[in-house]
Scaffold this active site. Structure first.
Site, PDB file in Angstrom:
ATOM      1  N   ASP A 220     -14.846  -6.245  69.872  1.00  0.00           N
ATOM      2  CA  ASP A 220     -14.642  -4.805  69.897  1.00  0.00           C
ATOM      3  C   ASP A 220     -15.836  -4.179  70.595  1.00  0.00           C
ATOM      4  OD1 ASP A 220     -13.229  -2.350  69.015  1.00  0.00           O
ATOM      5  OD2 ASP A 220     -15.123  -2.022  67.975  1.00  0.00           O
ATOM      6  N   GLU A 304      -9.996  -5.454  74.076  1.00  0.00           N
ATOM      7  CA  GLU A 304      -9.032  -4.370  74.162  1.00  0.00           C
ATOM      8  C   GLU A 304      -8.953  -3.926  75.614  1.00  0.00           C
ATOM      9  OE1 GLU A 304      -8.235  -0.446  71.396  1.00  0.00           O
ATOM     10  OE2 GLU A 304     -10.213  -1.328  71.558  1.00  0.00           O
ATOM     11  N   CYS A 379      -4.511  -2.292  50.205  1.00  0.00           N
ATOM     12  CA  CYS A 379      -5.048  -3.462  49.512  1.00  0.00           C
ATOM     13  C   CYS A 379      -6.482  -3.254  49.017  1.00  0.00           C
ATOM     14  CB  CYS A 379      -4.966  -4.699  50.394  1.00  0.00           C
ATOM     15  SG  CYS A 379      -6.163  -4.680  51.745  1.00  0.00           S
ATOM     16  N   ASP A 386     -15.881  -1.448  63.035  1.00  0.00           N
ATOM     17  CA  ASP A 386     -15.852  -2.235  64.273  1.00  0.00           C
ATOM     18  C   ASP A 386     -15.496  -3.700  64.006  1.00  0.00           C
ATOM     19  OD1 ASP A 386     -16.596   0.027  65.655  1.00  0.00           O
ATOM     20  OD2 ASP A 386     -18.739  -0.407  65.453  1.00  0.00           O
TER      21      ASP A 386
END
Ligand code: ZN
Length: 434
Positions: A220, A304, A379, A386
């Site tokens: 990332d 990405e 959850c 990040d």
């Protein structure tokens, strides 16, 4: 400055056995850039060469514009070079350029080639209907000394590089330029804030990278930190420009107080350029270390696919983003992945890597830019934002198909998944998320 390796075009020597990679060597194009340590006399010569290149470029551009206005056609680099050579024999009073004889003929010749390339890009952009056509501009000494390219007999040794006409130039770093098994194609000499650099473009024989154990890493790339990987490595952003802002402001003020055209103003401008150089070097260093470390450790890298130019339009983000040099990071990861034998996958732009919970797959509807910690309502997972994104990227594209039927996923995600399922080969069972 150390490496600045750019071009990577592989020429396969044989296509006989494409499945077997082991021990095969390929010829690749690479560029090596390193700092020169010229003597005073050599600096003069370097300035002269850069001047010749600049003169030839501007002269050629003027000729092309004039010819186009008169005939609707513009002369090629070869025609222009022939004409320029004729001018060299004329005395200066008749518009000749006899002083060009003191420099290598390559400098003006290559400058005219650059001009041709600039024209080609201009026409390409016109054809593509680009907003900024980028017609070639005249080069000015005020915008920097610039660079020149030489071809022909160029030889590198441990501590020197030998260039046509200029002769032997000392290097600041020993043993960096490749000496054996290389064919030097060209050398580009450039100046930046008082320092001189040479960049050799070479054709080099390298063996294919050794196969690595299977290891998928999601990366990332961000603003707060240069990058976070799915195995938990943090690469901090040096934020060099931000830290230098104060010094920069002081020195820029000093420039504005000096009289225009004065020697003191020139010196003050050089001091500003030094700060910029330092900022660039710090940033380059951090990015190179990060991309090398990632490319060496992983066998599959997932990043990405960012719409950088779109993001730069957002004014709040623009400076910080360009500070982190996002596109440069992507460029480096791409070519280093090739070098070190890793596969690069680009996750779809609409894959919700930040909004998705990496543990249960729940996709949040909104996630503010300032939320640095990801809290999952489904959850109860609490994780660094990040890191969560990096883990999600690691799971791509296996997970993208799963979240398609999930009712929590947004319209964007669903659309992208359909696209994905069409374009992706089905068997990527290696990454299961559990
Ligand atoms: Zn969750």
């Amino acid at each position: 400055m150390r490496s600045n390796l750019r071009t990577e075009s592989r020429k396969q020597p044989s296509e006989e056995n494409p499945s077997c990679n082991a021990g095969r060597t390929v010829r690749v194009l690479r560029a090596y850039k390193t700092e020169l340590d010229p003597t005073c006399h050599q600096v003069e010569q370097l300035l002269q060469h850069a001047g010749c290149a600049r003169y030839a470029y501007n002269w050629g551009l003027r000729k092309k514009i004039e010819a186009y206005k008169a005939t609707g056609k513009s002369p090629s680099a070869i025609d222009l070079h022939r004409e320029l050579n004729a001018l060299k024999t004329k005395p200066q009073e008749e518009g000749g350029v006899p002083w060009m004889h003191e420099s290598s003929k390559c400098a003006p010749q290559e400058a005219l080639r650059n001009l041709d390339a600039a024209y080609k890009s201009f026409f390409r952009r016109c054809k593509a209907g680009a907003k900024k056509k980028g017609f070639p501009r005249f080069k000015s000494r005020k915008n920097g000394i610039g660079s020149f390219r030489l071809t022909g007999s160029i030889r590198a040794s441990e501590a020197h590089v030998r260039l046509p006409v200029l002769g032997e130039l000392r290097l600041k770093e020993r043993g960096y330029l490749p000496v054996e098994n290389v064919k030097v194609l060209s050398a580009t000499v450039s100046e930046q804030a008082g320092r001189w650099f040479v960049s050799l473009q070479v054709e080099q024989e390298v063996s294919d990278p050794e196969p690595k154990p299977h290891h998928v890493v999601g990366v990332d790339v961000g603003i707060k930190r240069l990058a976070v990987t799915s195995d938990g490595k943090n690469f901090d952003n040096p934020k060099a420009l931000g830290k230098a802002q104060r010094t920069l402001r002081i020195r820029q003020k000093a420039v504005s107080r000096k009289q225009k055209g004065s020697a003191n103003r020139r010196k003050a401008v050089a001091r500003v350029a030094k700060v910029h150089r330092r900022v660039t070097n710090i940033r380059k260093d951090a990015i190179h270390k990060m991309t090398t470390s990632i490319a060496k450790s992983a066998s599959v890298i997932v990043v990405e696919d960012l719409n950088v130019s779109g993001m730069l339009k957002n004014h709040c983000l623009a400076r910080a983003l360009s500070d982190a040099s996002l596109s440069e990071i992507h460029r480096q990861i791409a070519y280093k992945a090739k070098w070190y034998g890793a596969e690069l996958r680009k996750a779809d732009r609409f894959y919700p890597s930040s909004k998705r919970c990496s543990a249960c797959g729940n996709v949040k509807a909104t996630l503010g830019l300032d939320e640095r910690i990801y809290h999952c309502e489904a959850c109860g997972l609490v994780i660094d934002r990040d890191l969560n994104a990096a883990i999600n990227l690691k799971m791509w594209p296996t997970v993208a198909s799963a979240s398609a039927c999930c009712p929590g996923s947004s319209g964007h995600a669903r659309k992208s998944v359909t696209k994905l399922l069409v374009g992706q080969e089905p068997s990527r069972e290696d990454e299961v998320y559990d």
